[in-house]
Design a protein around this motif. Structure first.
Motif, PDB file in Angstrom:
ATOM      1  N   ARG A  75      18.421 -53.661  -7.735  1.00 47.90           N
ATOM      2  CA  ARG A  75      19.696 -53.002  -8.013  1.00 47.90           C
ATOM      3  C   ARG A  75      20.713 -53.204  -6.881  1.00 47.90           C
ATOM      4  O   ARG A  75      21.902 -53.396  -7.111  1.00 47.90           O
ATOM      5  CB  ARG A  75      19.427 -51.510  -8.229  1.00 47.90           C
ATOM      6  CG  ARG A  75      20.644 -50.688  -8.605  1.00 47.90           C
ATOM      7  CD  ARG A  75      21.058 -50.939 -10.043  1.00 47.90           C
ATOM      8  NE  ARG A  75      22.516 -50.893 -10.172  1.00 47.90           N
ATOM      9  CZ  ARG A  75      23.162 -50.997 -11.318  1.00 47.90           C
ATOM     10  NH1 ARG A  75      22.523 -51.183 -12.439  1.00 47.90           N
ATOM     11  NH2 ARG A  75      24.477 -50.943 -11.350  1.00 47.90           N
ATOM     12  N   THR A  78      22.225 -56.575  -7.268  1.00 44.18           N
ATOM     13  CA  THR A  78      23.169 -56.576  -8.401  1.00 44.18           C
ATOM     14  C   THR A  78      24.489 -55.929  -7.990  1.00 44.18           C
ATOM     15  O   THR A  78      25.571 -56.442  -8.286  1.00 44.18           O
ATOM     16  CB  THR A  78      22.566 -55.800  -9.596  1.00 44.18           C
ATOM     17  OG1 THR A  78      21.282 -56.338  -9.854  1.00 44.18           O
ATOM     18  CG2 THR A  78      23.426 -55.924 -10.835  1.00 44.18           C
ATOM     19  N   ASP A  79      24.393 -54.789  -7.280  1.00 44.76           N
ATOM     20  CA  ASP A  79      25.607 -54.075  -6.867  1.00 44.76           C
ATOM     21  C   ASP A  79      26.426 -54.905  -5.882  1.00 44.76           C
ATOM     22  O   ASP A  79      27.656 -54.947  -5.968  1.00 44.76           O
ATOM     23  CB  ASP A  79      25.249 -52.726  -6.238  1.00 44.76           C
ATOM     24  CG  ASP A  79      24.715 -51.755  -7.279  1.00 44.76           C
ATOM     25  OD1 ASP A  79      24.874 -52.036  -8.491  1.00 44.76           O
ATOM     26  OD2 ASP A  79      24.135 -50.731  -6.889  1.00 44.76           O
TER      27      ASP A  79
END
Ligand code: ATP
Ligand code: MG
Length: 259
Positions: A75, A78-79
């Motif tokens: 995550r 992705t961020d």
């Protein structure tokens, strides 16, 4: 000003043994527009792609505003990627999607779970996307499929998509190589203005020395995966071009502008 992008000892060795980046270190502040110059195969695309982690570097680190892009996983990655604006030479739009839908793709990572399931975007996402298209002068093309737009319009949609990411950095790999000179200026101007207005670093692989001189605050010259020149665009003289491209290429191909 503290550097916004910090690259330390970055290397890329391709599986076939090609060394595309030698240990390369670079600090770029949020108010800089860096033109990257270098001959074919010098490592320009590899560098930008490693920064965005579109490809995996072999070693070294890339930090953006203190966050380590190279070490990020899942995550967190992705961020971080969601805030790296990337403009490609060939636009990379979805041809059947409208301009607005293409720009909305920049907001996909921000959707909630249910918005994702339902394929919906928030009003805010739609407003950001529409505003980005206005910024690049395409307010009247929101509903036009990308395949019906001219090359210059398509590249402006791609720029709007990068803006809609609300990027912390803007990277562009020969964004003007497929455009005529006037449109090339428009695109480079848009990237420059965004960087200046939002204090984000802008790194562009430009394919002409003239563009580097006219748009960049700083020029980084690559040769065989190493930085061989790093200076103000105004100091890009013939000797610097020889260092970057080699003497024969400068004489025969690059033809520096007469003083
Ligand atoms: N997928 C790959 N597999 C193996 N080697 C690669 C791959 N992609 C690039 N290379 C090699 O890495 C080196 C750097 O390539 P890169 O694409 O970064 O150059 P470039 O400076 O962007 O060149 P150009 O101006 O032609 O776009 C070259 O030697 C190239 O052949
Ligand atoms: Mg390239």
């Amino acid at each position: 000003m503290a550097a916004s992008l910090s690259i330390r000892a970055l290397t890329k060795v391709w599986p076939n043994g090609t060394r595309a980046l030698e240990p390369l270190s670079l600090e770029v502040a949020g108010d800089e527009f860096v033109a990257i110059l270098g001959g074919s195969g010098a490592g320009k695309s590899t560098l930008l792609r490693c920064i965005a982690r579109l490809i995996e570097p072999s070693s070294g680190t890339v930090q953006l505003a203190g966050a380590d892009i190279t070490a990020a996983k899942g995550r967190a990655l992705t961020d971080l990627r969601a805030r790296v604006g990337f403009v490609f030479q060939q636009f990379n739009l979805v041809p059947k999607y409208t301009a607005l839908e293409n720009v909305l793709l920049a907001r996909v990572p921000r959707r909630t779970y249910w918005q994702g399931i339902l394929g919906r975007f928030s009003d805010e996402d739609r407003a950001v996307a529409a505003r980005a298209l206005e910024q690049v002068g395409l307010h009247d093309k929101l509903d036009a499929p990308a395949r019906e737009l001219s090359g210059g319009q398509q590249q402006r949609v791609a720029v709007a998509r990068a803006f809609a990411q609300e990027p912390r950095i803007l990277l562009a790999d020969e964004p003007t190589a497929s455009l005529d000179p006037r449109l090339a200026d428009v695109v480079l101007d848009l990237l420059r203005a965004y960087g200046r207005d939002h204090s984000v670093p802008v790194l562009v692989n430009v394919h002409t020395v003239e563009h580097a001189r006219r748009f960049a605050t700083r020029v980084v010259g690559l040769r065989a995966g190493a930085v061989v020149f790093d200076g103000a665009a105004s100091s890009l003289d013939e000797a610097a071009l020889e260092t970057i491209y080699g003497a024969s290429v400068v004489t025969n191909v690059v033809q520096p502008r007469a003083k």
